[in-house]
Design an enzyme around this catalytic site. Sequence first.
Site, PDB file in Angstrom:
ATOM      1  N   HIS A 108      60.019  14.505 -41.517  1.00 27.33           N
ATOM      2  CA  HIS A 108      59.084  15.572 -41.905  1.00 27.33           C
ATOM      3  C   HIS A 108      59.837  16.822 -42.366  1.00 27.33           C
ATOM      4  CE1 HIS A 108      55.044  14.164 -41.094  1.00 27.33           C
ATOM      5  NE2 HIS A 108      55.309  13.811 -39.848  1.00 27.33           N
ATOM      6  N   GLN A 154      53.862  20.463 -40.310  1.00 27.99           N
ATOM      7  CA  GLN A 154      52.518  19.906 -40.112  1.00 27.99           C
ATOM      8  C   GLN A 154      51.497  20.970 -39.713  1.00 27.99           C
ATOM      9  OE1 GLN A 154      54.127  16.456 -37.620  1.00 27.99           O
ATOM     10  NE2 GLN A 154      52.356  15.518 -38.614  1.00 27.99           N
ATOM     11  N   HIS A 173      61.173  10.043 -37.177  1.00 28.21           N
ATOM     12  CA  HIS A 173      59.916  10.340 -37.880  1.00 28.21           C
ATOM     13  C   HIS A 173      59.790  11.851 -38.095  1.00 28.21           C
ATOM     14  CE1 HIS A 173      55.347   9.740 -38.336  1.00 28.21           C
ATOM     15  NE2 HIS A 173      55.450  11.045 -38.130  1.00 28.21           N
ATOM     16  N   GLU A 174      60.112  12.635 -37.054  1.00 28.54           N
ATOM     17  CA  GLU A 174      59.977  14.102 -37.151  1.00 28.54           C
ATOM     18  C   GLU A 174      61.047  14.711 -38.052  1.00 28.54           C
ATOM     19  OE1 GLU A 174      57.267  14.984 -36.211  1.00 28.54           O
ATOM     20  OE2 GLU A 174      56.780  13.460 -34.728  1.00 28.54           O
ATOM     21  N   GLY A 208      54.505  13.673 -31.152  1.00 30.91           N
ATOM     22  CA  GLY A 208      55.477  14.511 -31.839  1.00 30.91           C
ATOM     23  C   GLY A 208      54.788  15.375 -32.881  1.00 30.91           C
ATOM     24  N   CYS A 226      50.704   9.026 -37.952  1.00 32.74           N
ATOM     25  CA  CYS A 226      51.114  10.400 -38.243  1.00 32.74           C
ATOM     26  C   CYS A 226      49.868  11.277 -38.225  1.00 32.74           C
ATOM     27  CB  CYS A 226      51.798  10.475 -39.604  1.00 32.74           C
ATOM     28  SG  CYS A 226      52.375  12.131 -40.009  1.00 32.74           S
ATOM     29  N   LEU A 227      49.952  12.415 -37.563  1.00 33.79           N
ATOM     30  CA  LEU A 227      48.797  13.310 -37.477  1.00 33.79           C
ATOM     31  C   LEU A 227      48.406  13.861 -38.847  1.00 33.79           C
ATOM     32  CD1 LEU A 227      49.745  15.176 -34.175  1.00 33.79           C
ATOM     33  CD2 LEU A 227      48.048  13.361 -34.471  1.00 33.79           C
TER      34      LEU A 227
HETATM   35  O1  GNR Z   1      51.577  10.797 -32.607  1.00 30.17           O
HETATM   36  C1  GNR Z   1      52.435  10.193 -33.243  1.00 30.17           C
HETATM   37  N1  GNR Z   1      52.753   8.927 -32.894  1.00 30.17           N
HETATM   38  C2  GNR Z   1      53.844   8.243 -33.382  1.00 30.17           C
HETATM   39  C3  GNR Z   1      53.925   6.874 -33.146  1.00 30.17           C
HETATM   40  C4  GNR Z   1      55.009   6.147 -33.598  1.00 30.17           C
HETATM   41  C5  GNR Z   1      56.005   6.779 -34.301  1.00 30.17           C
HETATM   42  C6  GNR Z   1      55.931   8.131 -34.565  1.00 30.17           C
HETATM   43  C7  GNR Z   1      54.869   8.859 -34.110  1.00 30.17           C
HETATM   44  S1  GNR Z   1      54.798  10.571 -34.417  1.00 30.17           S
HETATM   45  C8  GNR Z   1      53.080  10.832 -34.415  1.00 30.17           C
HETATM   46  C9  GNR Z   1      52.767  12.308 -34.517  1.00 30.17           C
HETATM   47  C10 GNR Z   1      53.240  12.859 -35.841  1.00 30.17           C
HETATM   48  O2  GNR Z   1      52.662  12.751 -36.874  1.00 30.17           O
HETATM   49  N2  GNR Z   1      54.405  13.441 -35.846  1.00 30.17           N
HETATM   50  O3  GNR Z   1      54.925  13.911 -36.991  1.00 30.17           O
HETATM   51 NI    NI Z   2      54.112  12.618 -38.543  1.00 31.99          NI
END
Ligand code: GNR
Ligand code: NI
Length: 174
Positions: free
Chosen positions: A140, A51, A136-137, A46, A94-95
């Site tokens: 953000h 980001q 999660h997104e 995601g 999270c990236l």
């Molecule tokens: O790559 C990602 N893996 C992930 C694993 C578990 C829950 C959420 C994520 S999102 C993350 C990529 C990212 O930072 N998205 O904002």
């Molecule tokens: Ni993230």
Amino acid sequence: MSKRKIVIEPDPILRKKSETLEKVDDELRGLLDDMLETMYSAPGIGLAAVQVGILKRLIVIDISKDKDKKNPLFLINPEIISKSKTSSIYEEGCLSLPGHYAEIERPAECHIKYIDYIGNKKEIKAKGLLSTCIQHEVDHLNGVLFIDHLSKLKKDMILKKLVKHKKDLNKIIL
Ligand code: GNR
Ligand code: NI
């Protein structure tokens, strides 16, 4: 299509609230394509526009495991309509917080509405990893990171390491 640079915490932009989009056009689709390329290349499942330094309510997701069977999802102005009372726990990464992972508890299911790549209104009910990833997104887009769901102790430990990581990177560049 081109790959964009991913913003790493700590960076004040990651704490800002992203803005709602007014129209879906080719320029916006170009940005979504760049986000998808950036996410695949990371690799990640995601990515939110913030980001890559853009404060717009845009998300790309692909939770498919098979590299040959891509299943990209583009979410414009996503809104969580409802969340289940039952929760589930996933190991999140999270990236923008490279190298850090933690188990996070969130509502197991969520019902969302959004605008798709073509500009049509859509609604989906998500569960499992997709539900976690969407939440999660959407976090953000509201300036929230997964570490905000941890205890202050765990969060500060990760933040301290990220500050050091950034200083080390600067040493290599400068
Ligand atoms: O790559 C990602 N893996 C992930 C694993 C578990 C829950 C959420 C994520 S999102 C993350 C990529 C990212 O930072 N998205 O904002
Ligand atoms: Ni993230």
